[in-house]
Enzyme design. Structure first.
Site, PDB file in Angstrom:
ATOM      1  N   LYS A   1      -2.747  -8.935   0.411  1.00 31.34           N
ATOM      2  CA  LYS A   1      -3.342  -8.318  -0.777  1.00 31.34           C
ATOM      3  C   LYS A   1      -2.739  -8.968  -2.015  1.00 31.34           C
ATOM      4  O   LYS A   1      -1.618  -8.671  -2.395  1.00 31.34           O
ATOM      5  CB  LYS A   1      -3.086  -6.810  -0.779  1.00 31.34           C
ATOM      6  CG  LYS A   1      -3.751  -6.085   0.384  1.00 31.34           C
ATOM      7  CD  LYS A   1      -3.463  -4.594   0.354  1.00 31.34           C
ATOM      8  CE  LYS A   1      -4.175  -3.882   1.512  1.00 31.34           C
ATOM      9  NZ  LYS A   1      -3.914  -2.430   1.530  1.00 31.34           N
TER      10      LYS A   1
ATOM     11  N   GLY B   1      -7.341  -1.524   2.718  1.00 31.42           N
ATOM     12  CA  GLY B   1      -7.542  -0.085   2.587  1.00 31.42           C
ATOM     13  C   GLY B   1      -6.221   0.645   2.429  1.00 31.42           C
ATOM     14  O   GLY B   1      -5.160   0.029   2.279  1.00 31.42           O
TER      15      GLY B   1
ATOM     16  N   LYS C   1      -4.662  -2.886  -7.088  1.00 30.43           N
ATOM     17  CA  LYS C   1      -4.013  -1.582  -6.888  1.00 30.43           C
ATOM     18  C   LYS C   1      -2.492  -1.702  -6.874  1.00 30.43           C
ATOM     19  O   LYS C   1      -1.782  -0.758  -7.238  1.00 30.43           O
ATOM     20  CB  LYS C   1      -4.519  -0.925  -5.594  1.00 30.43           C
ATOM     21  CG  LYS C   1      -4.185  -1.675  -4.302  1.00 30.43           C
ATOM     22  CD  LYS C   1      -2.918  -1.174  -3.637  1.00 30.43           C
ATOM     23  CE  LYS C   1      -2.563  -2.020  -2.423  1.00 30.43           C
ATOM     24  NZ  LYS C   1      -1.378  -1.515  -1.718  1.00 30.43           N
TER      25      LYS C   1
ATOM     26  N   ALA D   1       2.160   0.823   5.974  1.00 28.26           N
ATOM     27  CA  ALA D   1       2.536   0.290   7.284  1.00 28.26           C
ATOM     28  C   ALA D   1       3.304   1.284   8.145  1.00 28.26           C
ATOM     29  O   ALA D   1       3.062   1.390   9.356  1.00 28.26           O
ATOM     30  CB  ALA D   1       3.352  -0.988   7.094  1.00 28.26           C
TER      31      ALA D   1
ATOM     32  N   THR E   1      -1.356   4.103  -2.785  1.00 29.74           N
ATOM     33  CA  THR E   1      -0.288   3.325  -3.413  1.00 29.74           C
ATOM     34  C   THR E   1       0.360   4.075  -4.573  1.00 29.74           C
ATOM     35  O   THR E   1       1.573   3.987  -4.777  1.00 29.74           O
ATOM     36  CB  THR E   1      -0.849   1.980  -3.919  1.00 29.74           C
ATOM     37  OG1 THR E   1      -1.247   1.196  -2.791  1.00 29.74           O
ATOM     38  CG2 THR E   1       0.189   1.188  -4.710  1.00 29.74           C
TER      39      THR E   1
ATOM     40  N   ASN F   1       5.385  -0.734  -4.411  1.00 34.03           N
ATOM     41  CA  ASN F   1       5.060  -0.975  -5.816  1.00 34.03           C
ATOM     42  C   ASN F   1       5.356   0.254  -6.675  1.00 34.03           C
ATOM     43  O   ASN F   1       5.890   0.143  -7.775  1.00 34.03           O
ATOM     44  CB  ASN F   1       3.592  -1.386  -5.944  1.00 34.03           C
ATOM     45  CG  ASN F   1       3.323  -2.738  -5.316  1.00 34.03           C
ATOM     46  OD1 ASN F   1       3.658  -3.777  -5.871  1.00 34.03           O
ATOM     47  ND2 ASN F   1       2.737  -2.735  -4.123  1.00 34.03           N
TER      48      ASN F   1
ATOM     49  N   ASP G   1      -7.244   2.992  -1.387  1.00 32.03           N
ATOM     50  CA  ASP G   1      -6.000   2.223  -1.408  1.00 32.03           C
ATOM     51  C   ASP G   1      -5.202   2.525  -2.669  1.00 32.03           C
ATOM     52  O   ASP G   1      -3.971   2.628  -2.649  1.00 32.03           O
ATOM     53  CB  ASP G   1      -6.328   0.728  -1.324  1.00 32.03           C
ATOM     54  CG  ASP G   1      -5.159  -0.100  -0.826  1.00 32.03           C
ATOM     55  OD1 ASP G   1      -4.104   0.472  -0.510  1.00 32.03           O
ATOM     56  OD2 ASP G   1      -5.311  -1.336  -0.748  1.00 32.03           O
TER      57      ASP G   1
END
Length: 234
Positions: free
Chosen positions: A7, A37, A92, A41, A149, A157, A145
């Protein structure tokens, strides 16, 4: 079939990851698929329920990969809008940094909701300029997503941004963060891509100024809030 889980946007070339793969391997776009998406993880590793998007310009290839990775806890959907899906996943990370900074500064949930919504708006503007379907950004690769996030403590992030918002320097934040926060570099390449296509992305630009130019978050927020008023759909 080549599958990208990356990404981001490449520094210098401003190419999306599938474009980098096509350039390096010299294969056609119809052989490169993207899985993206709201896929934190650690949750997927723990087999917690998740949905994703399998994007490819060739829908038959997307369906083939969909069948290969569909499990009782991982539900993939197909999409032929590779541009939109990849941009949603790249931008994102930048908006996640912005929300993290706001959280670290204690700016509240109104600020968070505003950043997520306006961040999605500028992501959509960039996507449309590059030929993406605007509806993609209301789906898993866009809003889904983005929400994951911007709201999860598992988001690298968001955590990185929170430390910046609390007053840590970039060097201190990098030292405290043991995993890569993609938005740190993506804010530069995404802003480059936006400028090439003359797309206004004020949140992305603000994150870039904080991360790479050392602008104090308090000053950056004040400047962002004092921008000239305009209709929402712009």
């Amino acid at each position: 079939m080549l599958v990208s889980l990356m990404k981001g946007v490449e520094l210098g070339s401003a190419m999306r990851m599938s474009e980098v793969i096509e350039d390096v391997t010299e294969v056609g776009a119809d052989r490169v698929a993207v899985v993206t998406g709201p896929n934190l993880a650690r949750e997927i590793a723990a087999r917690m329920p998740a949905a994703a998007v399998v994007a490819c310009t060739d829908e038959a290839v997307a369906r083939r990969l969909q069948a290969a990775c569909h499990t009782p806890y991982f539900r993939p959907y197909t999409n032929t809008d590779v541009i939109g899906c990849e941009l949603g996943g790249a931008v994102k990370n930048v908006i996640g940094l912005a929300v993290g900074i706001a959280d670290g500064m204690g700016l509240g949930d109104n600020a968070k909701g505003s950043l997520i919504t306006r961040g999605l708006a500028e992501t959509t503007r960039l996507g449309v300029a590059l030929g993406a379907d605007p509806l993609t950004f209301s789906g898993l690769a866009g809003l889904g997503d983005l929400v994951a996030t911007c709201s999860s403590p598992l988001s690298r992030n968001h955590t990185f941004g929170t430390n910046l918002g609390r007053g840590m320097t970039l060097e201190e934040t990098i030292a405290a963060t043991q995993q890569t926060a993609e938005g740190v570099k993506s804010c530069e390449s995404v802003l480059d891509l936006a400028r090439r296509h003359e797309v206004d992305m004020p949140i992305t630009e603000t994150v870039f100024e904080i991360v790479h130019e050392g602008k104090p978050p308090v000053v950056a927020v004040k400047e962002l809030m004092s921008r000239s008023a305009k209709p929402e759909r712009r």
